[in-house]
Design a protein around this motif. Structure first.
Motif, PDB file in Angstrom:
ATOM      1  N   GLY A 108       0.932  -1.312  -0.071  1.00 24.18           N
ATOM      2  CA  GLY A 108       0.112   0.108  -0.092  1.00 24.18           C
ATOM      3  C   GLY A 108       0.824   1.288   0.081  1.00 24.18           C
ATOM      4  N   SER A 109       1.867   1.212   0.773  1.00 28.19           N
ATOM      5  CA  SER A 109       2.766   2.561   0.832  1.00 28.19           C
ATOM      6  C   SER A 109       3.538   2.701  -0.549  1.00 28.19           C
ATOM      7  N   ILE A 110       3.770   1.599  -1.070  1.00 26.57           N
ATOM      8  CA  ILE A 110       4.356   1.970  -2.660  1.00 26.57           C
ATOM      9  C   ILE A 110       3.577   2.272  -3.560  1.00 26.57           C
ATOM     10  N   ILE A 111       2.312   1.708  -3.585  1.00 24.62           N
ATOM     11  CA  ILE A 111       1.214   2.150  -4.414  1.00 24.62           C
ATOM     12  C   ILE A 111       1.073   3.564  -4.113  1.00 24.62           C
ATOM     13  N   TYR A 112       0.808   4.113  -2.866  1.00 24.28           N
ATOM     14  CA  TYR A 112       0.358   5.533  -2.407  1.00 24.28           C
ATOM     15  C   TYR A 112       1.583   6.410  -3.148  1.00 24.28           C
ATOM     16  N   CYS A 113       2.727   6.004  -3.192  1.00 25.62           N
ATOM     17  CA  CYS A 113       3.889   6.791  -3.597  1.00 25.62           C
ATOM     18  C   CYS A 113       3.765   6.846  -5.042  1.00 25.62           C
ATOM     19  N   LEU A 114       3.503   5.640  -5.795  1.00 23.69           N
ATOM     20  CA  LEU A 114       3.476   5.781  -7.203  1.00 23.69           C
ATOM     21  C   LEU A 114       2.439   6.330  -7.922  1.00 23.69           C
ATOM     22  N   CYS A 115       1.263   6.685  -6.996  1.00 24.32           N
ATOM     23  CA  CYS A 115      -0.011   7.423  -7.274  1.00 24.32           C
ATOM     24  C   CYS A 115       0.511   8.787  -7.618  1.00 24.32           C
ATOM     25  N   PHE A 116       1.200   9.413  -6.687  1.00 25.92           N
ATOM     26  CA  PHE A 116       1.818  10.645  -6.911  1.00 25.92           C
ATOM     27  C   PHE A 116       2.776  10.966  -8.188  1.00 25.92           C
ATOM     28  N   ALA A 117       3.545   9.747  -8.606  1.00 26.54           N
ATOM     29  CA  ALA A 117       4.371   9.594  -9.473  1.00 26.54           C
ATOM     30  C   ALA A 117       3.604   9.825 -11.023  1.00 26.54           C
ATOM     31  N   LEU A 118       2.644   8.848 -10.916  1.00 28.07           N
ATOM     32  CA  LEU A 118       1.556   8.767 -12.050  1.00 28.07           C
ATOM     33  C   LEU A 118       1.152  10.238 -12.217  1.00 28.07           C
ATOM     34  N   TYR A 131      12.183  11.226 -11.327  1.00 28.59           N
ATOM     35  CA  TYR A 131      11.322  11.473 -10.143  1.00 28.59           C
ATOM     36  C   TYR A 131      11.216  10.142  -9.203  1.00 28.59           C
ATOM     37  N   LEU A 132      11.130   8.985 -10.023  1.00 30.36           N
ATOM     38  CA  LEU A 132      11.192   7.921  -9.351  1.00 30.36           C
ATOM     39  C   LEU A 132      12.453   7.568  -8.418  1.00 30.36           C
ATOM     40  N   THR A 133      13.566   7.888  -9.134  1.00 34.66           N
ATOM     41  CA  THR A 133      14.696   7.801  -8.615  1.00 34.66           C
ATOM     42  C   THR A 133      15.022   8.711  -7.227  1.00 34.66           C
ATOM     43  N   ALA A 134      14.457   9.929  -7.508  1.00 39.82           N
ATOM     44  CA  ALA A 134      14.463  10.991  -6.317  1.00 39.82           C
ATOM     45  C   ALA A 134      13.444  10.514  -5.005  1.00 39.82           C
ATOM     46  N   ASP A 135      12.610   9.587  -5.550  1.00 39.25           N
ATOM     47  CA  ASP A 135      11.279   9.227  -4.730  1.00 39.25           C
ATOM     48  C   ASP A 135      11.905   7.977  -3.896  1.00 39.25           C
ATOM     49  N   ILE A 136      12.801   7.254  -4.218  1.00 41.16           N
ATOM     50  CA  ILE A 136      13.052   5.871  -3.487  1.00 41.16           C
ATOM     51  C   ILE A 136      13.223   6.086  -2.130  1.00 41.16           C
ATOM     52  N   ILE A 137      13.987   7.028  -1.741  1.00 36.86           N
ATOM     53  CA  ILE A 137      14.456   7.118  -0.249  1.00 36.86           C
ATOM     54  C   ILE A 137      13.207   7.350   0.271  1.00 36.86           C
TER      55      ILE A 137
ATOM     56  N   ALA B  17      17.349   0.217  11.147  1.00 42.42           N
ATOM     57  CA  ALA B  17      18.708   0.483  10.489  1.00 42.42           C
ATOM     58  C   ALA B  17      18.319   0.984   8.982  1.00 42.42           C
ATOM     59  N   ILE B  18      17.485   0.110   8.262  1.00 42.13           N
ATOM     60  CA  ILE B  18      17.385   0.499   6.717  1.00 42.13           C
ATOM     61  C   ILE B  18      16.948   1.994   6.740  1.00 42.13           C
ATOM     62  N   ALA B  19      16.018   2.454   7.568  1.00 44.11           N
ATOM     63  CA  ALA B  19      15.394   3.597   7.493  1.00 44.11           C
ATOM     64  C   ALA B  19      16.572   4.793   7.782  1.00 44.11           C
ATOM     65  N   VAL B  20      17.428   4.294   8.799  1.00 46.18           N
ATOM     66  CA  VAL B  20      18.506   5.379   9.183  1.00 46.18           C
ATOM     67  C   VAL B  20      19.591   5.422   8.037  1.00 46.18           C
ATOM     68  N   ALA B  21      19.809   4.512   7.353  1.00 47.76           N
ATOM     69  CA  ALA B  21      20.680   4.322   6.244  1.00 47.76           C
ATOM     70  C   ALA B  21      20.119   5.329   5.135  1.00 47.76           C
ATOM     71  N   SER B  22      18.690   5.053   4.906  1.00 45.59           N
ATOM     72  CA  SER B  22      18.324   5.844   3.946  1.00 45.59           C
ATOM     73  C   SER B  22      18.288   7.275   3.946  1.00 45.59           C
ATOM     74  N   ILE B  23      18.142   7.772   5.245  1.00 40.94           N
ATOM     75  CA  ILE B  23      18.255   9.300   5.663  1.00 40.94           C
ATOM     76  C   ILE B  23      19.471   9.545   5.593  1.00 40.94           C
ATOM     77  N   ILE B  24      20.540   8.822   5.962  1.00 41.89           N
ATOM     78  CA  ILE B  24      22.074   9.282   5.729  1.00 41.89           C
ATOM     79  C   ILE B  24      22.252   9.542   4.044  1.00 41.89           C
ATOM     80  N   ILE B  25      21.680   8.541   3.685  1.00 40.75           N
ATOM     81  CA  ILE B  25      22.128   8.618   1.948  1.00 40.75           C
ATOM     82  C   ILE B  25      21.460   9.887   1.353  1.00 40.75           C
ATOM     83  N   TYR B  26      20.211  10.035   1.959  1.00 36.54           N
ATOM     84  CA  TYR B  26      19.247  11.129   1.528  1.00 36.54           C
ATOM     85  C   TYR B  26      19.949  12.506   1.709  1.00 36.54           C
ATOM     86  N   LYS B  27      20.601  12.659   2.938  1.00 32.66           N
ATOM     87  CA  LYS B  27      21.346  13.617   3.452  1.00 32.66           C
ATOM     88  C   LYS B  27      22.664  14.146   2.558  1.00 32.66           C
ATOM     89  N   LYS B  28      23.218  12.926   2.352  1.00 31.82           N
ATOM     90  CA  LYS B  28      24.377  13.139   1.550  1.00 31.82           C
ATOM     91  C   LYS B  28      24.172  13.531  -0.053  1.00 31.82           C
TER      92      LYS B  28
END
Lengths: 173, 131
Positions: A108-118, A131-137, B17-28
């Protein structure tokens, strides 16, 4: 009570649940995609059923967009669609074991994010790959918070809402 | 029961741990700095099409924001999403009726200013644009 009308206690409970959903999201808005919204919407779908969960979610989306986004359809529409799909997932998985519900929250979380991308791709002519690359995090963060909150709080929250429902709403019959 | 709780805690720890790593990557990735020095062209384009162009040099460790702040009068806000450019020299926007769009080598940038890397020989255009 006539068919199709809400009881006072039920309406009060729905208003309280909407307030909880909106307030937690506002309080956590400074931390990107860390939220209890996925948990709450899945629990609402499982305990209240699709129509009532949709009512709560629609009020939440309207409030959120009036306050933060001036009702911009590019935000409001994908948000509504994303939460609607999550309600369907939550309702479909309501009788399954917890691991399936956790997996559903991730989906559901992934679909929610993909709705914005779409929507951005269709109406803003953006570079979808960028967009998707920037949104992955942000998708990872949303999935992480969904997993942790659903894993620990889904059953207690479900029990609590069911308890209030049978104690106050069903008692008013 | 106890075993289930241990599994849940282990999964939660992994996820955090994955979330923290993501935040660190994002900040960089939010503030990419130049690996080597070089030169770029910065162009300011107002709504009526008037263009001012400057050749600017940068050094290793510089960011696009750094060279803008060093060479122009910049009106900006630091937001949770990064550097928000509201005005640069003669171009001033209210971010409601107009904003400053960034183009890199003629292509609209999908990234905010804080996320744009300085690259040797590139053209950075700041165009006043109607919303």
């Amino acid at each position: 009570m006539r068919k199709g009308r809400f009881k006072t206690s039920e309406l009060t409970l729905l208003a309280m649940l909407t307030a909880i959903l909106f307030v937690q999201e506002t309080l956590l808005s400074s931390i990107p995609n860390i939220q209890f919204s996925v948990l709450l919407i899945m629990v609402y779908a499982a305990t209240l059923g699709i129509p009532k969960a949709m009512l709560v979610m629609t009020v939440h989306v309207l409030l959120d967009n009036i306050i933060w986004g001036s009702l911009n359809p590019l935000t409001a529409c994908p948000m509504w669609l994303g939460w609607f799909i999550l309600i369907l997932i939550g309702f479909a998985l309501r009788k399954t074991p917890l691991p399936a519900i956790v997996a559903g929250s991730v989906l559901g979380s992934i679909i929610y994010c993909l709705c914005f991308a779409l929507f951005n791709y269709l109406f803003m002519d953006i570079n979808i790959i960028a967009y998707l690359t920037a949104d992955i995090i942000f998708e990872i963060l949303m999935c992480c918070s969904s997993v942790v909150t659903v894993m620990f709080l889904y059953r207690p929250a479900e029990k609590l809402i069911n308890m209030y429902y049978s104690k106050y709403v069903n008692k008013e019959e | 029961m106890r075993k289930q709780l241990i599994i849940k805690i282990a999964i939660a720890a992994l996820v955090v741990a994955i979330a923290v790593a993501s935040i660190i990557i994002y900040k960089k990735t939010q503030n990419p700095v130049a690996d080597v020095g070089g030169g770029v062209t910065v162009e300011l384009v107002s709504l009526d099409g008037e263009t001012q162009s400057k050749q600017l040099d940068f050094e290793e460790g510089d960011t696009l924001v750094d060279i803008l702040l060093d060479n122009y009068e910049v009106n900006y806000e630091e937001t949770e999403y990064g550097f928000l450019l509201l005005g640069i020299d003669g171009i001033q926007t209210d971010f409601t009726s107009t904003y400053i769009a960034v183009y890199i080598n003629g292509e609209y940038s999908n990234y905010g200013l804080s996320s744009i890397l300085l690259e040797e020989g590139s053209l950075y255009s700041f165009r006043e644009t109607k919303v």
